[in-house]
Design a protein around this motif. Sequence first.
Motif, mmCIF file in Angstrom:
data_model
loop_
_atom_site.group_PDB
_atom_site.id
_atom_site.type_symbol
_atom_site.label_atom_id
_atom_site.label_comp_id
_atom_site.label_asym_id
_atom_site.label_seq_id
_atom_site.Cartn_x
_atom_site.Cartn_y
_atom_site.Cartn_z
ATOM 1 N N THR A 49 0.818 -1.208 0.000
ATOM 2 C CA THR A 49 0.000 0.000 0.000
ATOM 3 C C THR A 49 0.855 1.263 0.000
ATOM 4 O O THR A 49 0.333 2.365 -0.182
ATOM 5 C CB THR A 49 -0.942 0.017 1.216
ATOM 6 N N HIS A 331 -4.021 -2.437 5.426
ATOM 7 C CA HIS A 331 -4.065 -1.207 6.211
ATOM 8 C C HIS A 331 -3.794 -1.599 7.659
ATOM 9 O O HIS A 331 -4.456 -2.487 8.211
ATOM 10 C CB HIS A 331 -5.426 -0.540 6.084
ATOM 11 N N ALA A 398 -6.495 -4.447 2.254
ATOM 12 C CA ALA A 398 -6.873 -3.140 1.714
ATOM 13 C C ALA A 398 -6.618 -3.068 0.212
ATOM 14 O O ALA A 398 -5.719 -2.344 -0.241
ATOM 15 C CB ALA A 398 -6.134 -2.028 2.442
ATOM 16 N N ARG A 407 -10.290 2.074 5.591
ATOM 17 C CA ARG A 407 -9.827 3.113 6.509
ATOM 18 C C ARG A 407 -10.950 3.591 7.417
ATOM 19 O O ARG A 407 -10.739 3.839 8.610
ATOM 20 C CB ARG A 407 -9.240 4.281 5.721
ATOM 21 N N HIS A 433 -0.579 5.850 8.473
ATOM 22 C CA HIS A 433 -1.545 6.749 9.099
ATOM 23 C C HIS A 433 -0.899 7.617 10.183
ATOM 24 O O HIS A 433 -1.440 8.665 10.540
ATOM 25 C CB HIS A 433 -2.683 5.921 9.713
#
Length: 483
Positions: A49, A331, A398, A407, A433
């Motif tokens: 990601t 994620h 994800a 998310r 994040h």
Amino acid sequence: MPETPIGTWTGRVRDDDRTSAFTLSRVRGRTLYPGDEGFEETCSGWLLTVEHRPAVIVEAADAGDVAAAVRFAADTGRPVAVQSTGHGASVPADGAVFIATGRLRELSVDPRAGTARIGAGPRWGEVLAATAEHGLVPLCGSSEQVGVMGYLTGGGLPLACRTYGFAAGHVRSLDVVTADGRLRTVSPAREPDLFWAVRGGKSNFGVVVAAEIELLPLRTVYGGELRYPVEDAGQAAHVLGSYLAWAKEQPEEMSSSVTLMRFPDAPQLPEEFRGRSLVLVRVVCMGDEERGERLVEPLRALGPDVDTCRAMPYPEIAGIYQDPRNPVMAHLRSALTYELDEEAVAELVSFIDPAAPGGPFPGIELRHLGGALDRPPARPHAVSTQGAAFHLWLRMPAPPERADEVRRTADEVLRRLRRWDTGAQLPGFQFDHDSDPARVGRAYSEETYRRLAALKAAYDPDHLFRINHTIPPRPAEVPEGIA
């Protein structure tokens, strides 16, 4: 201050909308530019990601190559990004000088001293194989695929964390190339402030090219997994609540975690997981087999359908968690929590309730902390649980087409658990994040953060190492929201 000039370079940079090209002299490894064969593969990591678009890649063959690349970055005003295996890659390395350290393959064991010297390239599986021959083992984490340096600089939460504390406390020395392009060997006796900062401060202070670590004289350990299929939220709450009560009574020789999972009814999944909700308990006990069996008995009384707990060769503990070996599109989020009560249990199990509407499907792991983690280490470092009872790790598939939905689900999980969230994190479990400096500060106490920021100003005043969970060089201030 011990420091060794290493390597020389000459550079030429040409910038336009598409390319940045340069030459480095005396680099033994490969230098790759955008469009070169192997460029994309070399800067791709385990976490798919996060995509990198560096200006150039230096695939270092030795510490001299690392120093040359760092000096070139400083001269041209580019930031430095560092990657060995890519497990910790969470910040895009756009426009950076990207140093790949996977070819720094040094790995030797000193059985008499009970130590290992490890370059920046090996993964824990390789270290386990090399040390086990001598009846010695390192404090590794849950995956043998993780690179050694990223793990150690993030603090290192070992499977036997309650018994031995953070792996960072068992490092004897580090070889670090700092922002001035010099190779420094740091230890409690040599530049102790930098030695303290690098163990927990991640890649903010330089490129670690080698480490000397302590090993444990150990051949076997008691450990394994207990798997509980749950048919409804009530059954899940019973298993989770029983685990939490059990964990609270455990001695320091027992480290454990509990994971809550719910799988979609998808044809690509194995039949044993399809459409099921599971509670998984993993244990690692540093006592003998008889002691381990006795401590685990209350968990067995809950009726798992799979029970792999046994005495095993220590290197096999890396398979207890069955972490993915191949790159993933996921994620990841984390938090540190207080003790969890019945209301917290109800919130947690609601995410794996078989009766709830489908997807996305979070996997929620709670790692039991305390014990040796709460005591000052013999070799102080910059990582701490800040008194938390559990580490929460949230992992969710994800794919790009569902990224926003995933998310939002992760946000909802953490929002509903906010009452039990200490507000802190572990530096080794901060992901994309968490890259804002105000969030990076959650990994440290205010005092620790101020000291790290001051050392950053001393060792990297131009903020060369900023493609990471960055600690800005601010000797007298803390980003708003950290205190």
